[in-house]
Design an enzyme around this catalytic site. Structure first.
Site, PDB file in Angstrom:
ATOM      1  N   TYR A  55       0.815  -1.222   0.038  1.00 45.91           N
ATOM      2  CA  TYR A  55       0.071   0.033   0.139  1.00 45.91           C
ATOM      3  C   TYR A  55       0.922   1.289   0.062  1.00 45.91           C
ATOM      4  CZ  TYR A  55      -4.788  -1.594   0.654  1.00 45.91           C
ATOM      5  OH  TYR A  55      -6.149  -1.980   0.347  1.00 45.91           O
ATOM      6  N   GLU A  88      -8.609  -3.474   7.876  1.00 44.17           N
ATOM      7  CA  GLU A  88      -7.173  -3.394   8.321  1.00 44.17           C
ATOM      8  C   GLU A  88      -7.664  -2.612   9.708  1.00 44.17           C
ATOM      9  OE1 GLU A  88      -4.321  -1.180   6.722  1.00 44.17           O
ATOM     10  OE2 GLU A  88      -2.646  -2.053   7.546  1.00 44.17           O
ATOM     11  N   GLU A 132      -5.170  10.798  13.387  1.00 36.37           N
ATOM     12  CA  GLU A 132      -5.669  11.862  12.863  1.00 36.37           C
ATOM     13  C   GLU A 132      -6.320  11.705  11.766  1.00 36.37           C
ATOM     14  OE1 GLU A 132      -2.528  11.268  13.916  1.00 36.37           O
ATOM     15  OE2 GLU A 132      -2.665  12.588  15.759  1.00 36.37           O
TER      16      GLU A 132
END
Lengths: 393, 375
Positions: free
Chosen positions: A133, A249, A377
């Site tokens: 990724y 995930e 965040e």
């Protein structure tokens, strides 16, 4: 007796017979969890047997369709199986990105041929999957990724670099996000492809972390040939799959705090500090531990509640971001407290007498929990925008 | 048991929200305050609640109640937290009923519960004796006198103490370690009630008992030790206060999010600033955690689980922390207008603090939790 009660009784009896005692011990070391794959070295015959008997019933993937080797259980049965495993402290027999990520994506988006090729091997733990990724310049801004996959007729030619590839040095196959249309807007030119890590042009270099361990690698892709039939879903529609996979995930990372280990901290604190008039000798630490246990219990119950709400059809979207955010922050606090409970000893780095610094290395590892799979965040951004509707003009 | 409401519980919750929003919104509490209303609640609102059956949600069917359990009642507590509704619901329908169910004899239950269900009797639990919750301090004394008893002592900050028909008073039996729970008419000779106006504008009172005669049939359970019942009563009170605080936190949070989505500064919605988005998203996550603890605690009460004391303390501790955060953030994010009396935000903050202090704030409950776990 209802069917479910009957199922619970049979499951309990079967687990009693088939789960080896050693596989009911708490997971401490990395290798205590079986990840499978061709390079996996079983830590014991018990670990191997436990994987095999569970995989034979499809119970490594209890709610996947039986036609691909899964357990074929419904939601209620899956929950019962999980409860019965927790009851005896049984370890999860197989822990892998095949089960938690690419498997669900293949079942949802993959062609029949891809399902037949890969799903049974995931259920049996034969292949260790890694995830391609992040790239050096595209972390939180994942959709900007630049690894190119050129169309060469019967195959793609892939060039680029991935980073933070979990255990790429032990993995057998990669599911990888690649750019297949550089001219399209960034979200619209991405595809998901699968390839064997032994393919020529794949080079792996482990990254040493602050914990001293190297669970992640850099992966260099130089003219890697990927067959066209290993494209998952539609060409250039990979971002939808990426988002779907990220949800899985997040759930996996967020659930790190949940395991067959008794997560409560106070027994260790009592052992370490002792009691004075029935209370921990350090009253500030006592409050910190109580507050952590409050939040941990609340988190476990929330994971349960959200599952139950989904079963009852009252689920809300974006819950995975909330669970990922809360779960990882709580897990980081847990490891700060484990170090605090042990004092200097919790910070020892080497030596047989100190479990080779396991407290300190685990503490440092958890710092990554709120970064990987989308930082805290980023999760807060998602909650603010998707759930609270903030920032829409 | 699944951590979700069943169909009937959801219906009760929806009905409660509908009724309270229409009949007892925050504006009602504001009016009670502005009028310096001596009762502190609207009798017609309470009558309507009684007609809806809310006075009997926790009452067994044998005494004319609905026997609908704490999960059901907790939905009403939560919704009343959203609207900050002042009523005898908590003191009478939660604590009063539970005291009788836990500690009353068959005769006492048969005599009093139907009157509560019918809205003919309101109660107040006179429990704490100081400004901070401490169940171990019970200086109020009950001593034998002829065929009955005599009560002497003082209770502090009794919710509904100035308005309830009768007080349920905890007392230590003279010359013993035993606790008793006795029923005393508020108007009985020797009872002095001083109303205390709290920041949240709800009813509280300091009550003195000087040589108050108590008939033997007014001692709950006929003189059996009431220590365990009182402990469970505090847990029940805290579970419902946690539910109320959950409703309060959700409502004040929703109003804050709405404000972030309408208020503009520098030409843009203030909700487009990440500095505020992240704090709002964090608060959302905290409220989600609280929801699960509250529901689990209410379910544990209905199941009679051993975990009730532990869960009640966890739920109340978390509720206190989350409601404090939600109301502080609400004022800060509303800016100057959040400091004005014109907006309702201040009412939420004031009620949050009073409800947290009642029967123990988060500090008390974290300590209690640690003690219950053996550390």
């Amino acid at each position: 007796m209802s069917d479910l009660e009957q199922f619970r009784r049979e499951t309990r009896a079967w687990l009693e017979t088939n789960c080896p005692q050693s596989q009911r011990e708490p997971v401490v070391e990395f290798e205590d969890r079986c990840w499978g794959g061709t390079k996996w070295k079983f830590t014991s015959d018990d670990q191997k047997r436990w994987l095999e008997v569970m995989a034979a019933r499809g119970w490594t993937a209890p709610d996947w369709p039986a036609e691909y080797g899964g357990g074929g259980l419904n939601k209620e049965e899956t929950k019962i199986l999980r409860e019965e495993m927790q009851r005896i402290g049984a370890r999860v027999p197989l822990f892998s990105m095949g089960l938690s990520m690419i498997g669900p994506a293949l079942l949802k988006y993959g062609s029949e041929a891809l399902k037949r090729q890969h799903i049974p091997n995931i259920v049996k733990g034969k292949i260790w999957w890694c995830q391609g990724y992040s790239e050096p310049n595209y972390g939180s801004d994942l959709a900007g990724l630049q690894t190119r996959a050129e169309d060469r007729g019967d195959h793609f030619l892939v060039n680029g670099q991935k980073v933070w590839t979990s255990y790429a040095d032990r993995a057998d196959w990669m599911f990888c996000l690649v750019r297949t249309d550089p001219a399209a807007p960034k979200h619209a030119g991405i595809s998901l492809v699968l390839f064997d890590m032994n393919t020529p042009g794949v080079t792996v270099k482990p990254i040493r972390l602050i914990s001293g361990k190297s669970p992640f690698c850099e992966t260099f892709l130089d003219n890697v040939r990927v067959e066209k039939d290993q494209l998952v879903g539609e060409l250039n529609r990979g971002w939808e799959l990426a988002t779907y996979l990220l949800t899985h995930e997040r759930e996996m990372i967020g659930s790190i705090g949940q395991s067959n280990v008794d997560a409560r901290l106070y027994p260790a604190a009592i052992a370490e500090l002792g009691l004075v008039h029935g209370q921990l000798a350090d009253s500030a630490l006592r409050t910190d531990i109580a507050r952590w246990e409050m939040d941990h219990r609340a988190f476990e119950l929330t994971a349960e509640r959200i599952t139950d709400e989904a079963t009852a059809g009252h689920g809300v979207g974006a819950a995975s971001s909330m669970l990922k955010y809360a779960g990882t922050e709580i897990n980081k606090r847990r490891h700060e407290l484990l170090v605090a409970i042990q004092g200097q000893r919790g910070l020892v780095w080497e030596g047989d007498a100190y479990d080779h610094g396991i407290t300190a290395t685990q503490w440092l590892r958890t710092k990554g929990n709120s970064i990987e799979g989308g930082t805290s965040e980023i999760q807060l951004n998602i909650i603010a925008k998707r759930i609270l509707g903030l920032g829409r003009e | 048991m699944a951590l979700v409401l069943d169909e009937e519980q959801r219906m009760l919750k929806d009905a409660a929200r509908e009724f309270l929003t229409a009949n007892a919104p925050v504006a009602q509490l504001r009016a009670l305050r502005d009028e310096r209303d001596p009762l502190g609640y609207r009798p017609e609102t309470w009558r309507a609640m009684v007609e809806l059956g809310w006075s009997g949600v926790l009452v067994p069917e044998a005494q004319g109640g609905l026997d609908f359990g704490h999960v059901g009642m907790g939905q009403i507590s939560e919704e009343a937290g959203r609207t900050l509704t002042a009523s005898p619901l908590f003191a009478t329908a939660v604590l009063g009923v539970s005291a009788l169910v836990l500690a009353g004899t068959g005769a006492q239950r048969a005599a009093l519960l139907p009157a509560i269900v019918a809205g003919e009797l309101t109660l107040a639990l006179a429990f704490d004796e100081g400004p901070r919750h401490d169940p171990n301090v019970v200086a109020t004394r009950l001593r034998k006198s002829g065929s009955g008893w005599v009560l002497d002592g003082a209770k502090a900050f009794v919710p509904d103490g100035h308005s309830a028909d009768c007080l349920l008073v905890s007392a230590r039996i003279a010359d013993s370690a035993q606790l008793a729970l006795v029923l005393v008419e508020r108007a009985a000779p020797g009872v002095t009630v001083e109303r205390v106006v709290m920041a949240d504008q709800r009813n509280s009172a300091n009550v003195r008992f000087a040589g108050v005669a108590v008939a033997s049939d007014a001692v709950l359970g006929g003189g059996e030790d009431a220590g365990a019942a009182l402990s469970r009563l505090a847990d029940i009170g805290n579970a419902h206060l946690a539910a109320e605080l959950l409703g309060l936190a959700q409502e004040v949070f929703q109003r804050t999010v709405d404000y972030l989505n309408t208020r503009k500064q520098f030409g843009v919605l203030i909700g487009s600033y990440q500095g505020l988005q992240h704090r709002a998203a964090h608060l959302y996550s905290e409220i989600e955690l609280l929801k699960s603890l509250v529901l689990k605690t209410l379910q544990a009460l209905d199941a009679g689980s051993d975990e009730v004391p532990v869960l009640a303390s966890l739920a109340k501790a978390k509720a206190g922390e989350v409601a404090t955060l939600a109301t502080n953030e609400a004022v800060q994010m509303h800016g100057g207008v959040g400091m004005t009396d014109e907006l309702d935000i201040g009412f939420f903050m004031k009620r949050a603090r009073v409800a947290e202090q009642l029967y123990g704030d988060h500090r008390y409950h974290l300590q209690r939790y640690a003690s219950l776990c053996g550390y």
